[in-house]
Scaffold this motif. Structure first.
Motif, PDB file in Angstrom:
ATOM      1  N   LYS A 203       0.850  -1.180   0.000  1.00 26.45           N
ATOM      2  CA  LYS A 203       0.000   0.000   0.000  1.00 26.45           C
ATOM      3  C   LYS A 203       0.891   1.236   0.000  1.00 26.45           C
ATOM      4  O   LYS A 203       2.006   1.204   0.520  1.00 26.45           O
ATOM      5  N   LEU A 204       0.399   2.307  -0.588  1.00 28.28           N
ATOM      6  CA  LEU A 204       1.167   3.551  -0.602  1.00 28.28           C
ATOM      7  C   LEU A 204       1.487   4.010   0.813  1.00 28.28           C
ATOM      8  O   LEU A 204       0.655   3.908   1.719  1.00 28.28           O
ATOM      9  N   GLN A 205       2.697   4.501   0.985  1.00 30.11           N
ATOM     10  CA  GLN A 205       3.136   5.013   2.266  1.00 30.11           C
ATOM     11  C   GLN A 205       2.673   6.470   2.437  1.00 30.11           C
ATOM     12  O   GLN A 205       2.346   7.154   1.460  1.00 30.11           O
ATOM     13  N   LYS A 206       2.661   6.922   3.661  1.00 28.31           N
ATOM     14  CA  LYS A 206       2.326   8.313   3.964  1.00 28.31           C
ATOM     15  C   LYS A 206       3.567   9.040   4.479  1.00 28.31           C
ATOM     16  O   LYS A 206       4.403   8.453   5.170  1.00 28.31           O
ATOM     17  N   LYS A 207       3.683  10.304   4.115  1.00 30.82           N
ATOM     18  CA  LYS A 207       4.755  11.149   4.629  1.00 30.82           C
ATOM     19  C   LYS A 207       4.168  12.543   4.851  1.00 30.82           C
ATOM     20  O   LYS A 207       3.636  13.149   3.915  1.00 30.82           O
ATOM     21  N   ASN A 208       4.237  13.014   6.099  1.00 33.10           N
ATOM     22  CA  ASN A 208       3.648  14.306   6.459  1.00 33.10           C
ATOM     23  C   ASN A 208       2.179  14.386   6.051  1.00 33.10           C
ATOM     24  O   ASN A 208       1.692  15.420   5.576  1.00 33.10           O
TER      25      ASN A 208
ATOM     26  N   HIS B 178       3.073   9.203  -0.280  1.00 33.76           N
ATOM     27  CA  HIS B 178       4.477   9.309  -0.669  1.00 33.76           C
ATOM     28  C   HIS B 178       4.806   8.171  -1.625  1.00 33.76           C
ATOM     29  O   HIS B 178       4.591   6.999  -1.309  1.00 33.76           O
ATOM     30  N   PHE B 179       5.338   8.520  -2.786  1.00 34.73           N
ATOM     31  CA  PHE B 179       5.582   7.564  -3.852  1.00 34.73           C
ATOM     32  C   PHE B 179       7.074   7.268  -3.965  1.00 34.73           C
ATOM     33  O   PHE B 179       7.885   8.197  -4.085  1.00 34.73           O
ATOM     34  N   THR B 180       7.425   6.003  -3.936  1.00 37.18           N
ATOM     35  CA  THR B 180       8.784   5.600  -4.277  1.00 37.18           C
ATOM     36  C   THR B 180       8.755   5.159  -5.738  1.00 37.18           C
ATOM     37  O   THR B 180       8.100   4.179  -6.091  1.00 37.18           O
ATOM     38  N   VAL B 181       9.438   5.936  -6.560  1.00 30.87           N
ATOM     39  CA  VAL B 181       9.431   5.719  -8.005  1.00 30.87           C
ATOM     40  C   VAL B 181      10.799   5.176  -8.411  1.00 30.87           C
ATOM     41  O   VAL B 181      11.836   5.689  -7.982  1.00 30.87           O
ATOM     42  N   VAL B 182      10.807   4.140  -9.229  1.00 29.64           N
ATOM     43  CA  VAL B 182      12.058   3.577  -9.712  1.00 29.64           C
ATOM     44  C   VAL B 182      12.146   3.821 -11.210  1.00 29.64           C
ATOM     45  O   VAL B 182      11.132   3.756 -11.925  1.00 29.64           O
ATOM     46  N   ALA B 183      13.336   4.158 -11.685  1.00 30.96           N
ATOM     47  CA  ALA B 183      13.530   4.508 -13.093  1.00 30.96           C
ATOM     48  C   ALA B 183      14.744   3.793 -13.650  1.00 30.96           C
ATOM     49  O   ALA B 183      15.603   3.302 -12.902  1.00 30.96           O
TER      50      ALA B 183
ATOM     51  N   LEU C 190       2.649  -0.683 -11.752  1.00 28.66           N
ATOM     52  CA  LEU C 190       1.916  -0.048 -10.662  1.00 28.66           C
ATOM     53  C   LEU C 190       1.799  -0.973  -9.463  1.00 28.66           C
ATOM     54  O   LEU C 190       1.476  -2.159  -9.607  1.00 28.66           O
ATOM     55  N   GLY C 191       2.026  -0.417  -8.293  1.00 34.12           N
ATOM     56  CA  GLY C 191       1.852  -1.166  -7.058  1.00 34.12           C
ATOM     57  C   GLY C 191       0.420  -1.075  -6.548  1.00 34.12           C
ATOM     58  O   GLY C 191      -0.513  -1.370  -7.293  1.00 34.12           O
TER      59      GLY C 191
ATOM     60  N   GLY D 238       7.278  -4.896  -3.098  1.00 39.44           N
ATOM     61  CA  GLY D 238       6.847  -3.858  -2.171  1.00 39.44           C
ATOM     62  C   GLY D 238       7.938  -2.914  -1.719  1.00 39.44           C
ATOM     63  O   GLY D 238       7.827  -2.293  -0.662  1.00 39.44           O
ATOM     64  N   LYS D 239       8.988  -2.757  -2.530  1.00 42.81           N
ATOM     65  CA  LYS D 239      10.047  -1.795  -2.197  1.00 42.81           C
ATOM     66  C   LYS D 239       9.936  -0.517  -3.015  1.00 42.81           C
ATOM     67  O   LYS D 239      10.674   0.437  -2.772  1.00 42.81           O
ATOM     68  N   ALA D 240       9.059  -0.512  -3.999  1.00 37.49           N
ATOM     69  CA  ALA D 240       8.772   0.671  -4.807  1.00 37.49           C
ATOM     70  C   ALA D 240       7.298   0.634  -5.169  1.00 37.49           C
ATOM     71  O   ALA D 240       6.658  -0.421  -5.116  1.00 37.49           O
ATOM     72  N   ASP D 241       6.774   1.792  -5.560  1.00 39.32           N
ATOM     73  CA  ASP D 241       5.352   1.897  -5.868  1.00 39.32           C
ATOM     74  C   ASP D 241       5.062   2.017  -7.353  1.00 39.32           C
ATOM     75  O   ASP D 241       3.978   1.655  -7.806  1.00 39.32           O
ATOM     76  N   LEU D 242       6.023   2.539  -8.103  1.00 43.11           N
ATOM     77  CA  LEU D 242       5.762   2.865  -9.500  1.00 43.11           C
ATOM     78  C   LEU D 242       7.045   2.778 -10.308  1.00 43.11           C
ATOM     79  O   LEU D 242       8.087   3.279  -9.884  1.00 43.11           O
ATOM     80  N   TYR D 243       6.948   2.147 -11.476  1.00 40.66           N
ATOM     81  CA  TYR D 243       8.033   2.181 -12.456  1.00 40.66           C
ATOM     82  C   TYR D 243       7.435   2.610 -13.794  1.00 40.66           C
ATOM     83  O   TYR D 243       6.759   1.836 -14.454  1.00 40.66           O
ATOM     84  N   PRO D 244       7.640   3.864 -14.179  1.00 45.33           N
ATOM     85  CA  PRO D 244       7.189   4.307 -15.499  1.00 45.33           C
ATOM     86  C   PRO D 244       8.296   4.042 -16.519  1.00 45.33           C
ATOM     87  O   PRO D 244       9.429   4.475 -16.330  1.00 45.33           O
TER      88      PRO D 244
END
Length: 276
Positions: free
Chosen positions: A158-163, A167-172, A262-263, A208-214
């Motif tokens: 699941k997506l993490q929260k920050k403040n 918060h999205f961890t994106v890998v490229a 997509l996660g 589950g170590k990243a949320d998105l890879y475009p």
């Protein structure tokens, strides 16, 4: 050609063994002083490790599953007229991340997928330097095994929260399309961006170590088929930019459209991403 009636778990076990044997051959070259680098017609590099892995995989799979044809990055002389009737095939990248291999940065893999009716139903990704295998089969889930440890089931997170914000961890990709990815990330108020080579980027989403890879640069079907099986069985998605499904061995060109891995399946990605 009809779909061959081999048990999927039997195919899966053979794919894991075969990927590891190909990985061992790759490491023999990796630990040598002679890669014998050649440049192919599309300007991509080819080493003797690519060819050694290719031959091991093809020979093993053709001997064990003679009714299932093989489509490998190193056997692209096959025409669409020959393969368009295939209802089932193996799609293979003997060495995914050849540029990473040549640069000796360890981010390269062996990718093998079983595709049935244009959809990946099983996939194996083996990272030889890490001695780590990711694998999945339809309706069986996705797994990761490090060295001789027991396999562990993996899933997208699941997506993490920050403040208080998503918060999205994106890998490229380390080498392709980074500027376009950075532009896409402007959709997000909170994110971090990291780079990796080969299909390991997609595995990061699956475990589950990243949320998105475009992926906003060219790839081919052998780059994604195995990873798509793993991502999907881990609960994620690999979709074209218009959010339609990817299909395999369905057209003359083996180039993929740009895509998104997509996660979190409960997040409304379509409403949150603007991809130009």
């Amino acid at each position: 050609m009809n779909v061959a009636q081999y048990p999927l778990n039997e195919i899966m076990q053979e794919l894991i063994i075969t990927a590891k044997k190909a990985g061992n051959a790759i490491m023999d070259v990796y630990n040598s002083d002679d890669f014998n680098v050649q440049i192919k017609g599309d300007d991509s590099p080819l080493t003797r490790a690519d060819l050694a892995a290719h031959h091991i995989i093809i020979e093993r799979l053709q001997a064990r599953f003679p009714d299932i044809p093989c489509l490998s990055e190193e056997s692209t002389d096959l025409t669409f007229a020959e393969r368009k009737s295939w209802q089932q095939c193996f799609i293979i990248d003997p060495l995914d991340g050849t540029k990473e291999f040549i640069a000796r940065n360890d981010d390269f893999t062996v990718n093998i997928a079983l595709v049935t009716n244009h959809k990946p139903v099983a996939g194996v990704i083996y990272a030889p330097v890490l001695d780590t295998v990711y694998y999945a089969a339809e309706n069986e889930g996705a797994f990761k095994q490090v060295k001789d440890e027991a396999p562990t089931k993996i899933s997208v997170r699941k997506l993490q929260k920050k403040n208080g914000q998503n918060h999205f961890t994106v890998v490229a990709s380390r080498r392709h399309g980074l500027e376009k990815v950075e532009t896409l990330c402007q959709n997000f108020s909170s994110y971090d961006l990291t780079s990796r080579g080969s299909s390991l980027k997609m595995c990061l989403v699956a475990e589950g170590k990243a949320d998105l890879y475009p992926r906003l640069a060219p790839t081919s079907e052998w780059d994604t088929a195995a990873a798509q099986a793993i991502v999907e069985q881990a609960g994620g998605q690999l979709l074209q930019l218009d959010f339609s499904e990817m299909a395999y061995n369905q057209k003359e060109s083996l180039l993929n459209p740009f895509f998104l891995v997509l996660g979190d399946p409960e997040f409304d990605w379509k409403a949150s991403l603007v991809v130009s």
